[in-house]
Design a protein around this motif. Sequence first.
Motif, PDB file in Angstrom:
ATOM      1  N   LYS A 266       0.857  -1.191   0.000  1.00 63.51           N
ATOM      2  CA  LYS A 266       0.000   0.000   0.000  1.00 63.51           C
ATOM      3  C   LYS A 266       0.888   1.234   0.000  1.00 63.51           C
ATOM      4  O   LYS A 266       1.518   1.547   1.018  1.00 63.51           O
ATOM      5  N   ASP A 267       0.943   1.916  -1.141  1.00 66.82           N
ATOM      6  CA  ASP A 267       1.704   3.161  -1.245  1.00 66.82           C
ATOM      7  C   ASP A 267       1.008   4.272  -0.473  1.00 66.82           C
ATOM      8  O   ASP A 267      -0.221   4.250  -0.297  1.00 66.82           O
ATOM      9  N   ASN A 268       1.786   5.260  -0.050  1.00 66.20           N
ATOM     10  CA  ASN A 268       1.251   6.415   0.676  1.00 66.20           C
ATOM     11  C   ASN A 268       0.319   5.980   1.800  1.00 66.20           C
ATOM     12  O   ASN A 268      -0.807   6.464   1.916  1.00 66.20           O
ATOM     13  N   PHE A 269       0.808   5.069   2.610  1.00 66.33           N
ATOM     14  CA  PHE A 269       0.001   4.466   3.679  1.00 66.33           C
ATOM     15  C   PHE A 269      -0.496   5.517   4.672  1.00 66.33           C
ATOM     16  O   PHE A 269      -1.656   5.511   5.047  1.00 66.33           O
ATOM     17  N   LEU A 270       0.380   6.409   5.084  1.00 65.83           N
ATOM     18  CA  LEU A 270      -0.008   7.467   6.015  1.00 65.83           C
ATOM     19  C   LEU A 270      -0.199   8.780   5.269  1.00 65.83           C
ATOM     20  O   LEU A 270       0.420   9.010   4.223  1.00 65.83           O
ATOM     21  N   ASP A 271      -1.025   9.645   5.828  1.00 69.32           N
ATOM     22  CA  ASP A 271      -1.145  11.000   5.297  1.00 69.32           C
ATOM     23  C   ASP A 271       0.231  11.650   5.370  1.00 69.32           C
ATOM     24  O   ASP A 271       1.022  11.359   6.276  1.00 69.32           O
TER      25      ASP A 271
ATOM     26  N   LEU B 263      19.306  -2.851  15.008  1.00 71.28           N
ATOM     27  CA  LEU B 263      18.984  -1.973  16.133  1.00 71.28           C
ATOM     28  C   LEU B 263      17.469  -1.831  16.162  1.00 71.28           C
ATOM     29  O   LEU B 263      16.833  -1.737  15.109  1.00 71.28           O
ATOM     30  N   THR B 264      16.889  -1.825  17.354  1.00 68.37           N
ATOM     31  CA  THR B 264      15.438  -1.725  17.461  1.00 68.37           C
ATOM     32  C   THR B 264      15.035  -0.725  18.539  1.00 68.37           C
ATOM     33  O   THR B 264      15.821  -0.389  19.424  1.00 68.37           O
ATOM     34  N   HIS B 265      13.805  -0.296  18.432  1.00 65.96           N
ATOM     35  CA  HIS B 265      13.183   0.531  19.467  1.00 65.96           C
ATOM     36  C   HIS B 265      11.773  -0.022  19.643  1.00 65.96           C
ATOM     37  O   HIS B 265      10.922   0.153  18.764  1.00 65.96           O
ATOM     38  N   LYS B 266      11.547  -0.734  20.748  1.00 65.01           N
ATOM     39  CA  LYS B 266      10.225  -1.305  20.992  1.00 65.01           C
ATOM     40  C   LYS B 266       9.295  -0.233  21.528  1.00 65.01           C
ATOM     41  O   LYS B 266       9.613   0.444  22.498  1.00 65.01           O
ATOM     42  N   ILE B 267       8.160  -0.129  20.880  1.00 62.13           N
ATOM     43  CA  ILE B 267       7.131   0.795  21.346  1.00 62.13           C
ATOM     44  C   ILE B 267       6.086   0.027  22.139  1.00 62.13           C
ATOM     45  O   ILE B 267       5.689   0.444  23.218  1.00 62.13           O
TER      46      ILE B 267
ATOM     47  N   LYS C  38       2.470  -4.030  26.340  1.00 58.23           N
ATOM     48  CA  LYS C  38       2.724  -2.856  27.172  1.00 58.23           C
ATOM     49  C   LYS C  38       3.475  -1.805  26.355  1.00 58.23           C
ATOM     50  O   LYS C  38       4.400  -2.127  25.611  1.00 58.23           O
ATOM     51  N   ILE C  39       3.062  -0.560  26.523  1.00 65.73           N
ATOM     52  CA  ILE C  39       3.724   0.547  25.832  1.00 65.73           C
ATOM     53  C   ILE C  39       4.995   0.902  26.599  1.00 65.73           C
ATOM     54  O   ILE C  39       4.968   1.093  27.806  1.00 65.73           O
ATOM     55  N   HIS C  40       6.117   0.987  25.854  1.00 66.07           N
ATOM     56  CA  HIS C  40       7.412   1.264  26.471  1.00 66.07           C
ATOM     57  C   HIS C  40       8.113   2.475  25.879  1.00 66.07           C
ATOM     58  O   HIS C  40       9.326   2.611  26.037  1.00 66.07           O
ATOM     59  N   SER C  41       7.379   3.332  25.189  1.00 68.14           N
ATOM     60  CA  SER C  41       8.058   4.423  24.507  1.00 68.14           C
ATOM     61  C   SER C  41       7.185   5.669  24.467  1.00 68.14           C
ATOM     62  O   SER C  41       5.981   5.587  24.219  1.00 68.14           O
ATOM     63  N   SER C  42       7.820   6.799  24.648  1.00 68.59           N
ATOM     64  CA  SER C  42       7.115   8.069  24.511  1.00 68.59           C
ATOM     65  C   SER C  42       6.831   8.381  23.037  1.00 68.59           C
ATOM     66  O   SER C  42       6.115   9.318  22.725  1.00 68.59           O
ATOM     67  N   ALA C  43       7.373   7.584  22.129  1.00 68.27           N
ATOM     68  CA  ALA C  43       7.133   7.767  20.693  1.00 68.27           C
ATOM     69  C   ALA C  43       5.795   7.171  20.250  1.00 68.27           C
ATOM     70  O   ALA C  43       5.455   7.237  19.070  1.00 68.27           O
ATOM     71  N   TYR C  44       5.031   6.620  21.183  1.00 68.34           N
ATOM     72  CA  TYR C  44       3.767   5.972  20.831  1.00 68.34           C
ATOM     73  C   TYR C  44       2.861   6.902  20.020  1.00 68.34           C
ATOM     74  O   TYR C  44       2.363   6.521  18.960  1.00 68.34           O
ATOM     75  N   ASP C  45       2.627   8.112  20.512  1.00 66.58           N
ATOM     76  CA  ASP C  45       1.669   9.003  19.853  1.00 66.58           C
ATOM     77  C   ASP C  45       2.066   9.379  18.438  1.00 66.58           C
ATOM     78  O   ASP C  45       1.246   9.352  17.530  1.00 66.58           O
ATOM     79  N   VAL C  46       3.317   9.720  18.224  1.00 70.35           N
ATOM     80  CA  VAL C  46       3.732  10.187  16.903  1.00 70.35           C
ATOM     81  C   VAL C  46       4.044   9.041  15.938  1.00 70.35           C
ATOM     82  O   VAL C  46       3.839   9.171  14.736  1.00 70.35           O
ATOM     83  N   VAL C  47       4.498   7.891  16.444  1.00 69.73           N
ATOM     84  CA  VAL C  47       4.866   6.769  15.572  1.00 69.73           C
ATOM     85  C   VAL C  47       3.743   5.740  15.472  1.00 69.73           C
ATOM     86  O   VAL C  47       3.300   5.391  14.373  1.00 69.73           O
ATOM     87  N   ALA C  48       3.269   5.245  16.591  1.00 67.11           N
ATOM     88  CA  ALA C  48       2.310   4.137  16.574  1.00 67.11           C
ATOM     89  C   ALA C  48       0.887   4.560  16.249  1.00 67.11           C
ATOM     90  O   ALA C  48       0.205   3.918  15.446  1.00 67.11           O
ATOM     91  N   ARG C  49       0.411   5.620  16.877  1.00 67.24           N
ATOM     92  CA  ARG C  49      -1.003   5.989  16.750  1.00 67.24           C
ATOM     93  C   ARG C  49      -1.461   6.171  15.300  1.00 67.24           C
ATOM     94  O   ARG C  49      -2.494   5.625  14.907  1.00 67.24           O
ATOM     95  N   PRO C  50      -0.738   6.910  14.437  1.00 66.59           N
ATOM     96  CA  PRO C  50      -1.233   7.073  13.058  1.00 66.59           C
ATOM     97  C   PRO C  50      -1.304   5.755  12.281  1.00 66.59           C
ATOM     98  O   PRO C  50      -2.193   5.560  11.462  1.00 66.59           O
TER      99      PRO C  50
END
Length: 160
Positions: A3-8, A42-46, A52-64
């Motif tokens: 799916k191209d252009n998945f996010l706005d 290298l990874t960053h688990k959200i 369980k949520i382990h990252s403050s990046a949840y809103d900007v990365v995961a939510r959309p």
Amino acid sequence: MLKDNFLDKEDFVKLYNAVTSPYMPYFIQNGCAYESDNKPLLTHKIIDEDQKIHSSAYDVVARPILEKLNAFKILRLKINCYPNSGKALISGWHTDLPNKHKVCLLNVNTNNGYTDFKNKDLTEGSSKENTALLFDGKEEHRSISQTDKLWRLNINIDYE
């Protein structure tokens, strides 16, 4: 399925800026598909395997991303960062989790790395910015690292 252009565009730019920020912490994972495969990742688990949520990046990365998926339950969500080693490294064939699930791989940057499938009837997942690769989690796949960019970045979501 790709799916191209998945996010706005606006959401993708925010996500891109967050995951490429010098303040985004990445952690060493021992091996790409398996600890013994000797491939750097290298990874960053959200969201971890215990949901369980382990990252403050949840809103900007995961939510959309989660707003686009028709997901009942998120089993794991992480950012993968494959450093350029000067040659294409091939991980072992694997499935992300043992239980029934779906996978969404959202590519953060365009590069010549890709996701390969054991089932050759499936579409190869090239790494094109803001393109999502959606597939059944039972499908064995492997990562092929890039040689043309400093890193290959994608967001890996395992869900039901």
